[in-house]
Design a protein around this motif. Sequence first.
Motif, PDB file in Angstrom:
ATOM      1  N   THR A 325       0.840  -1.208   0.000  1.00  0.00           N
ATOM      2  CA  THR A 325       0.000   0.000   0.000  1.00  0.00           C
ATOM      3  C   THR A 325       0.873   1.254   0.000  1.00  0.00           C
ATOM      4  O   THR A 325       0.538   2.241   0.667  1.00  0.00           O
ATOM      5  N   PHE A 327       1.688   3.483  -2.417  1.00  0.00           N
ATOM      6  CA  PHE A 327       1.127   4.647  -3.104  1.00  0.00           C
ATOM      7  C   PHE A 327      -0.383   4.783  -2.889  1.00  0.00           C
ATOM      8  O   PHE A 327      -1.056   5.448  -3.681  1.00  0.00           O
ATOM      9  N   LYS A 328      -0.909   4.151  -1.863  1.00  0.00           N
ATOM     10  CA  LYS A 328      -2.341   4.244  -1.610  1.00  0.00           C
ATOM     11  C   LYS A 328      -2.708   5.676  -1.201  1.00  0.00           C
ATOM     12  O   LYS A 328      -2.063   6.281  -0.345  1.00  0.00           O
ATOM     13  N   LEU A 330      -2.550   8.216  -3.291  1.00  0.00           N
ATOM     14  CA  LEU A 330      -1.904   9.153  -4.208  1.00  0.00           C
ATOM     15  C   LEU A 330      -2.564   9.073  -5.576  1.00  0.00           C
ATOM     16  O   LEU A 330      -2.927   8.002  -6.044  1.00  0.00           O
ATOM     17  N   LYS A 331      -2.703  10.208  -6.192  1.00  0.00           N
ATOM     18  CA  LYS A 331      -3.297  10.321  -7.523  1.00  0.00           C
ATOM     19  C   LYS A 331      -2.248  10.947  -8.432  1.00  0.00           C
ATOM     20  O   LYS A 331      -1.876  12.111  -8.250  1.00  0.00           O
ATOM     21  N   VAL A 347       2.950   2.158 -10.134  1.00  0.00           N
ATOM     22  CA  VAL A 347       1.956   2.847  -9.298  1.00  0.00           C
ATOM     23  C   VAL A 347       0.748   1.960  -9.019  1.00  0.00           C
ATOM     24  O   VAL A 347       0.273   1.857  -7.877  1.00  0.00           O
ATOM     25  N   ARG A 348       0.264   1.278 -10.056  1.00  0.00           N
ATOM     26  CA  ARG A 348      -0.914   0.424  -9.865  1.00  0.00           C
ATOM     27  C   ARG A 348      -0.605  -0.800  -9.011  1.00  0.00           C
ATOM     28  O   ARG A 348      -1.438  -1.260  -8.236  1.00  0.00           O
ATOM     29  N   GLY A 352      -1.743   2.755  -5.985  1.00  0.00           N
ATOM     30  CA  GLY A 352      -2.029   4.139  -6.353  1.00  0.00           C
ATOM     31  C   GLY A 352      -2.938   4.251  -7.562  1.00  0.00           C
ATOM     32  O   GLY A 352      -3.230   3.263  -8.236  1.00  0.00           O
ATOM     33  N   GLU A 353      -3.386   5.477  -7.828  1.00  0.00           N
ATOM     34  CA  GLU A 353      -4.195   5.780  -9.008  1.00  0.00           C
ATOM     35  C   GLU A 353      -3.337   6.569  -9.990  1.00  0.00           C
ATOM     36  O   GLU A 353      -2.579   7.454  -9.592  1.00  0.00           O
TER      37      GLU A 353
END
Length: 601
Positions: A325, A327-328, A330-331, A347-348, A352-353
């Motif tokens: 987790t 980049f959880k 983060l956009k 990122v995925r 993250g998004e």
Amino acid sequence: MVAKRKKKYESGEGSAYMSRRAALKKLQLTLKDFRKLCILKGVYPREPRKRKVAQKGATGIQTLYSKKDILFLAADPILWKMREFKSHFKKVGRARAMNNQDQLRRFLKRHPTLPLDHIVKERYPSFNDALRDLDDCLTLLFLFSTFPSLKAVPRDHSELCQRLTMEFLHVVIAAKALRKVFVSIKGYYFQAELRGETITWIVPHHFSFQPQNKSEVDFKVMSHFVEFYCVMLGFVNFRLYNQLNLYYPPKLTQSTGDDIEKTLVDENAYVSERIASLNVELARSGGNDPIEEEEQQLDQFALSDNPEQMEKMRKDIERSRKVKTLFKGLKIFVNREVPREPIVFCVRALGGEVSWDKTLFVGSTFDEDDESITHQIVDRPSMEKQYISRYYVQPQWIFDSVNAAEVLPIERYLMGAILPPHLSPFLDETRDQRYKPPEELELLGLEVPAQLKKAQETSDGSDEESDAENAEEDKEEEDEEEHSGEESSGDGEGDEEDENIDKEEKERLEKKKKMAVTRGKLEKEDPSLERREAYSEYKLREKMIKNKHRKLYKSMMEGRTKRKKEAWLLRKKRRRVEEEEGAAKKAARKEKKKAAAAMEA
């Protein structure tokens, strides 16, 4: 009855090996088909202990195979399929020569296929065995997925490699199994952990294809490997998708995409394009909620005897949980000049998004003007239009954060900044002969040894003071003993004169003096003597090595010497570069001063 005497080379190594010519004669195959069969079955030449005996007295160097391997190939049903191919091509050639188009079309429709399922099951009895051997498979398939249509690489071959590799990347994203990333000249190195197995592969950079000479690259041999690896990766993907509760072949969720856009293209092309974007959620057979992997548990009883190993395993588990987790929340938006696939994958895979310009590739989820974007990945010195609500960072920030298992501060990765060195996370930390640059020591947080050195210096100073105090105390005690000895001797003379002590009493007093306990003196050890003793013990240990292990030990010591020399050369090169940079800066400062003086004059 007298046993029949065996002829020469009928036993031992003479009968255990077979030359390539004898193998071709035994299997009744051409050299091209024999190479393909050996690649598919995993049979390679062997090196005998006694080459002259294995070659049955023949001179020169022959390519030798184990006789058991050749018998193993002769029992495989794929051998008959190859013979069917040979007869089929003869029929096709005859029909083409006779210009019989109806018969030619009929033969081409009935083209035989080469089944490789049984070979995959045979070479990999368990699923973990296939995962353990997946490194070369992924590297080669990612390479072939970038090739155009060639003579030995048909277009559908490259499309199949691209589809299978994208499906595997979706597995890593769904399982959040990415652990390390490194960008090099060869491409992007990725490392993932699936079912306890570590898998490392390379994704090449997207450059235009340059034709190679036939002497440099044999695409025909490589295509045989790809043919087997495609079947193998298909099995692995199917099993991994089932374990993650995903449909295979992958399906998209109902909410993905636009219905108007979906009607304009073919269904298969629509799905394949969005799967290749790596930015869509795949449909699950058990519901829409993601399925987390089972948490790893430590067996306290089994590891109670080795607390260091238990602590290391606990740290590894905590690190893997943290990375999942990373980049959880983060956009991230990716600019056009940044390579899309590796950034999106990283990122995925870590929660993250991410999105990009929708005109660049399909699958973008939000636009650049979205105010909720936290970071924008750029690879240019400046931008005209910037938003205050987001950070503009360079792509290396993503890769370094993955390797550090934490979201690094962005101050050193801002747009236009000079980046820190991108160090490889795949180095062996157990080797002491490896060169470690100062940037790596700084990133690893190894400033503590300097503090420990200062503490040791202070502790050494305190030890020297305590030794001096002890020496002074010893000197004072010795003076007191000498003074007391003189007084006792004076008293003894007075007693001898006055009381005439007997000789026995004198002897007793002398023995008593000899039996007195005196303070020992510190003896300094000779460091050269210690080194000589350690070297002699080392040589004795070397002599105790068994003869069968001497070559291995010799190669290990040669490798250690080679690594020491490489580290020394790198340190020397670094010192020379720093000296040149310092001289250049010094010359630039002098020229600047001269120019300023000339301007003032």
